[in-house]
Design a protein around this motif. Structure first.
Motif, PDB file in Angstrom:
ATOM      1  N   ARG A 115      -2.734   1.437 -12.772  1.00 29.37           N
ATOM      2  CA  ARG A 115      -3.671   0.451 -12.094  1.00 29.37           C
ATOM      3  C   ARG A 115      -3.184   0.134 -10.507  1.00 29.37           C
ATOM      4  N   TYR A 116      -3.018   1.177  -9.903  1.00 27.36           N
ATOM      5  CA  TYR A 116      -3.009   0.995  -8.180  1.00 27.36           C
ATOM      6  C   TYR A 116      -4.109   1.894  -7.546  1.00 27.36           C
ATOM      7  N   GLU A 117      -5.207   2.036  -8.217  1.00 26.80           N
ATOM      8  CA  GLU A 117      -6.145   2.693  -7.301  1.00 26.80           C
ATOM      9  C   GLU A 117      -6.550   1.977  -6.027  1.00 26.80           C
ATOM     10  N   GLU A 118      -6.531   0.572  -6.110  1.00 23.06           N
ATOM     11  CA  GLU A 118      -6.992   0.008  -5.068  1.00 23.06           C
ATOM     12  C   GLU A 118      -5.809  -0.045  -3.807  1.00 23.06           C
ATOM     13  N   VAL A 119      -4.737   0.171  -4.017  1.00 21.17           N
ATOM     14  CA  VAL A 119      -3.720  -0.012  -3.128  1.00 21.17           C
ATOM     15  C   VAL A 119      -3.225   1.434  -2.710  1.00 21.17           C
ATOM     16  N   LYS A 162       0.802  -1.048  -0.157  1.00 13.11           N
ATOM     17  CA  LYS A 162      -0.097  -0.060   0.030  1.00 13.11           C
ATOM     18  C   LYS A 162       0.868   1.196   0.136  1.00 13.11           C
ATOM     19  N   LYS A 185      -3.919   5.828 -11.674  1.00 11.07           N
ATOM     20  CA  LYS A 185      -4.614   5.180 -12.589  1.00 11.07           C
ATOM     21  C   LYS A 185      -3.822   4.676 -13.486  1.00 11.07           C
TER      22      LYS A 185
END
Length: 184
Positions: free
Chosen positions: A88-92, A66, A85
Motif C-alpha cells: 500500500r505504497y502507491e501514493e508515496v 517517498k 501495491k
C-alpha cells in the motif's frame, strides 16, 4: 523475502522469477539498515536497479516519505508494481520502467534532493556506478545523503564519489556493501 522492520514489518515480498535479477537477501538488507540508521524521519529514497523493490520498500517502511524506483526489466517491473501495491505504497512512490542512465538524466532536470541512494546494478555492468558521481556533481544528493552500493567482490569501487567518501564496507559472501557519506 520480506520487509524486515518498520510499519510493514513481516510483509512478504514477491521475488522476481528467473535469473535476470539478484535480490538482496533479508540478512544483507537487515545489515544495511542497521548500519545506515535503522529508522528515518522522512526523506526521499532512490532505488536504481530496483528489481522487486526490496530496498526502497524497506526504506519506506522505516520512515522515508517517498521512494523512486527505476527498473528496466519487464518481469522485475511487474513484480515491483505488485510489491508496492501489496504494501500500500502507491501514493508515496514513483516507478520508472527505463534504463538507469536515462532515469538519472530525467532526475537531473527536476528539483529534487535524494537522501538515500541505493545502487545495485548487474555485477558485470560496473559503468553504472558512475551514476553516483553524476548525481553528486549535479547537487541532487542531500548534504547528509547516504549512498549504498552493492557490488561483486571481484570489483573494487572508488573511495569517493564527489564529496561522498566510503565510510564503511562489509562483505557478505561474494557481495560487498559499500556505504558512502559526506565527511563533515
Amino acid at each position: 523475502m520480506r520487509v524486515v522492520a518498520g510499519e510493514r514489518k513481516g510483509m512478504p515480498l514477491k521475488a522476481v522469477t528467473g535469473t535476470t535479477t539478484r535480490p538482496t537477501t533479508d540478512k544483507v538488507k537487515e545489515s544495511i539498515f542497521n548500519i545506515i540508521g535503522p529508522f528515518f524521519d522522512g526523506g526521499i529514497a532512490l532505488d536504481l536497479f530496483a528489481g522487486s523493490g526490496g530496498l526502497g520498500i524497506e526504506c519506506l517502511s522505516r520512515g522515508a516519505e517517498k521512494a523512486i524506483f527505476v527498473e528496466k526489466d519487464g518481469r522485475a517491473y511487474q513484480t515491483l508494481q505488485e510489491n508496492i501495491k501489496k504494501c500500500r505504497y502507491e501514493e508515496v512512490t514513483e516507478l520508472f520502467k527505463t534504463d538507469a542512465t536515462r532515469a538519472v538524466k530525467g532526475l537531473l532536470k527536476r528539483e529534487i534532493q535524494i537522501d538515500y541512494l541505493f545502487v545495485d546494478p548487474p555485477y558485470r555492468k560496473t559503468e553504472y556506478y558512475n551514476l553516483v558521481l553524476t548525481l553528486a556533481e549535479a547537487g541532487k544528493l542531500a548534504e547528509d545523503a547516504i549512498i549504498v552500493c552493492e557490488s561483486s567482490d571481484e570489483f573494487k569501487l572508488l573511495e569517493s564519489y564527489g564529496s561522498f567518501s566510503l565510510s564503511r564496507q562489509e562483505a557478505y559472501g561474494g557481495t560487498i556493501i559499500s556505504i558512502y557519506r559526506k565527511l563533515i
